[in-house]
Design a protein around this motif. Structure first.
Motif, mmCIF file in Angstrom:
data_model
loop_
_atom_site.group_PDB
_atom_site.id
_atom_site.type_symbol
_atom_site.label_atom_id
_atom_site.label_comp_id
_atom_site.label_asym_id
_atom_site.label_seq_id
_atom_site.Cartn_x
_atom_site.Cartn_y
_atom_site.Cartn_z
ATOM 1 N N THR A 64 0.763 -1.159 -0.025
ATOM 2 C CA THR A 64 0.055 0.097 -0.112
ATOM 3 C C THR A 64 0.928 1.076 0.092
ATOM 4 N N GLN A 65 0.122 2.366 -0.428
ATOM 5 C CA GLN A 65 1.040 3.701 -0.383
ATOM 6 C C GLN A 65 1.195 4.065 1.012
ATOM 7 N N GLU A 66 0.422 3.656 1.973
ATOM 8 C CA GLU A 66 0.532 4.216 3.381
ATOM 9 C C GLU A 66 1.852 3.789 4.166
ATOM 10 N N TYR A 67 2.156 2.471 3.800
ATOM 11 C CA TYR A 67 3.186 2.067 4.233
ATOM 12 C C TYR A 67 4.139 1.229 3.304
ATOM 13 N N PHE A 68 4.509 2.240 2.281
ATOM 14 C CA PHE A 68 5.662 2.039 1.266
ATOM 15 C C PHE A 68 6.745 1.753 1.848
ATOM 16 N N SER A 69 7.727 0.881 1.467
ATOM 17 C CA SER A 69 8.995 0.554 2.113
ATOM 18 C C SER A 69 10.122 0.385 0.729
ATOM 19 N N ALA A 70 11.234 1.000 0.921
ATOM 20 C CA ALA A 70 12.236 0.958 -0.225
ATOM 21 C C ALA A 70 12.654 -0.487 -0.225
ATOM 22 N N ARG A 71 12.485 -1.592 1.032
ATOM 23 C CA ARG A 71 12.950 -2.744 0.700
ATOM 24 C C ARG A 71 12.137 -3.721 0.086
ATOM 25 N N VAL A 72 10.912 -3.130 -0.253
ATOM 26 C CA VAL A 72 9.987 -3.753 -1.083
ATOM 27 C C VAL A 72 9.098 -2.701 -2.113
ATOM 28 N N PRO A 73 10.119 -2.394 -3.101
ATOM 29 C CA PRO A 73 9.485 -1.147 -3.972
ATOM 30 C C PRO A 73 8.699 -1.987 -4.972
ATOM 31 N N ASP A 74 7.579 -2.549 -4.541
ATOM 32 C CA ASP A 74 6.920 -3.363 -5.395
ATOM 33 C C ASP A 74 5.550 -2.519 -6.130
ATOM 34 N N ASN A 75 5.259 -2.981 -7.061
ATOM 35 C CA ASN A 75 4.040 -2.492 -7.836
ATOM 36 C C ASN A 75 3.556 -3.613 -8.733
ATOM 37 N N GLU A 76 2.390 -3.344 -9.678
ATOM 38 C CA GLU A 76 1.660 -4.284 -10.396
ATOM 39 C C GLU A 76 2.655 -4.564 -11.650
ATOM 40 N N ARG A 77 2.653 -5.941 -11.878
ATOM 41 C CA ARG A 77 3.364 -6.367 -12.998
ATOM 42 C C ARG A 77 2.826 -7.186 -13.786
ATOM 43 N N GLN A 78 3.515 -7.469 -15.077
ATOM 44 C CA GLN A 78 2.895 -8.271 -16.316
ATOM 45 C C GLN A 78 3.932 -9.254 -16.388
ATOM 46 N N LEU A 79 3.338 -10.637 -16.653
ATOM 47 C CA LEU A 79 4.465 -11.681 -17.070
ATOM 48 C C LEU A 79 4.386 -12.321 -18.317
ATOM 49 N N PHE A 80 5.308 -12.443 -19.059
ATOM 50 C CA PHE A 80 5.226 -12.990 -20.270
ATOM 51 C C PHE A 80 6.236 -14.226 -20.484
ATOM 52 N N SER A 81 5.693 -15.403 -21.103
ATOM 53 C CA SER A 81 6.692 -16.558 -21.017
ATOM 54 C C SER A 81 6.404 -17.449 -22.298
#
Length: 411
Positions: A332-349
């Motif tokens: 979430t935005q409220e508890y964002f952390s630089a240890r887990v700079p995550d976001n939505e993702r797309q996977l192609f394989s």
């Protein structure tokens, strides 16, 4: 007495900053690629009753295999992470200096038993990866707060997963099993503190498969896993610092997967899956140590992922694998952390399998495109916990490349 109290206050603040975030790091970087077939189809294999590589996802599919089976492989993961903190005075672009390549092995073996009962066991790594930031990456950590600036975050774990499957009738099966989590190496360091820990946890899983003429329906559920963690905080780099034992507990999320497999033609099979992950189990982490109990709030949110995979048989011995997935972020935005700079993702394989002398040689490649995340906080960092504060303001870019190779066979 004043010096120990001051030391413990700093250690306590650092543990909040590290353990609370690093647990999220593990959850934010789940590793669902537990076979080459899973990698090649972007994790869409819950309802596939033909491929051995689907068994780690849904052990109920064992009931439709009448021979011993073995699946083994290894996945190379290349992880690229960088941040640009130019929005902060004294900030700039920085690359993560942690290990950026990993080898993650996996294996699953099954045996048809007596009557309608089959047995299988899998070993894989469902969570992991690593980040490490050099000192000065985040300028807000200055003066006394420099000791709290995040450095290394690492998790290394395995899951041992024994299962039983029961064939109810020719078209229906049910499976039950255990998930045994062994956290072998957790490191959650700041620039001045070395934090390490290990732990174990026990969960359970169920699977269900129903076959129709050209369509299969599959379901797999894995419970939350409560994990007790014991560790050590080494603050000897601080004036008057030393070591302190620390204990905490965290809960890895439950996961519900369900999907539909369609045998579109004699050569082409297509599967559409959905996965719900209970990341909200990472709500609070309470740490007991030499000082008072400390509580850290992470406030993660549950997420959905949609997965589409296909397997096309060029010949009876050679198959092409294709896949695409979209995953939401739990952070979430409220508890964002630089240890887990995550976001939505797309996977192609993409992948291929080829049979040689009774062995399937398997290879697959996946590219994970993670959306850039530009973070601007409303909260000012004043020391202590940095989650959700302007200490982490900046733009984060990351991507992942995976290459899986392995073999499978029936005997």
């Amino acid at each position: 007495m004043q010096q120990p109290n001051k030391k413990y206050t700093l250690l306590g603040a650092a543990i909040i900053t590290t353990l609370g975030i690093s647990s999220a790091h593990a959850a934010g970087f789940r590793l669902p690629e537990v076979s080459v077939l899973v990698t090649g189809t972007s994790n869409a294999l819950v309802a596939n009753t033909d491929e051995l590589g689907a068994l780690p996802y849904n052990p109920a599919n064992m009931a439709f295999h009448d021979k011993n089976g073995l699946v083994a492989g290894v996945t190379y993961i290349g992880y690229d992470l960088k941040v640009d903190t130019s929005v902060q005075p004294g900030g700039g672009p920085t690359d993560s200096i942690g290990e950026d390549s990993f080898l993650v092995p996996n294996i699953y073996a099954m045996a048809p038993g007596y009557g309608n009962v089959s047995f299988g066991i899998g070993i894989n790594a469902p969570f992991g990866l690593e980040t490490s930031w050099p000192a000065g990456t985040f300028p807000k950590f200055a003066g006394p707060a420099a000791a709290l600036e995040p450095e290394l975050s690492r998790i290394n774990m395995i899951n041992i997963n024994p299962n039983f499957a029961y064939k109810i009738d020719d078209t229906t099966s049910l499976a039950v099993g255990l998930d045994i989590y062994d956290l072998r190496d957790l490191r959650f360091n700041t620039q001045a503190l070395k934090v390490s820990g290990t732990g174990t946890g026990l969960g359970w899983n169920i699977g269900f498969t129903k076959k129709f003429a050209t369509v299969n329906l599959g379901l797999s559920y894995r419970s939350r896993v409560d994990t007790d963690i014991s560790g050590v905080v080494d603050g000897s780099a601080l004036p008057g610092g030393g070591t302190s034992a620390a204990e905490t507990a965290t809960t890895f999320p439950d996961m519900l997967q369900f999907g539909a497999y369609w045998q579109a033609t004699d050569k082409l099979g297509v599967e559409l899956d959905a996965e719900y992950t209970g990341w909200s189990s990472f709500d609070k982490i309470e740490i007991t140590w030499a000082g008072p109990t400390i509580t850290s709030t992470n406030n993660w949110q549950d997420t959905w992922a949609l997965r589409l995979g296909g397997i096309y048989a060029f010949t009876p011995k050679t198959k092409l694998l294709l896949g695409y997935s979209f995953d939401e972020t739990a952070q979430t935005q409220e508890y964002f952390s630089a240890r887990v700079p995550d976001n939505e993702r797309q996977l192609f394989s993409i992948g291929v399998t080829h049979e040689v002398a009774g062995w399937n040689l398997e290879a697959a490649y996946m590219y994970v495109d993670i959306d850039d995340r530009t973070y601007t906080a409303d909260k000012t960092f004043t020391g202590g916990e940095a989650n959700g504060t302007d200490a982490y303001d900046g733009t984060y870019e990351s991507s992942v490349n995976l290459l899986s190779v392995g073999v499978s066979t029936k005997f």
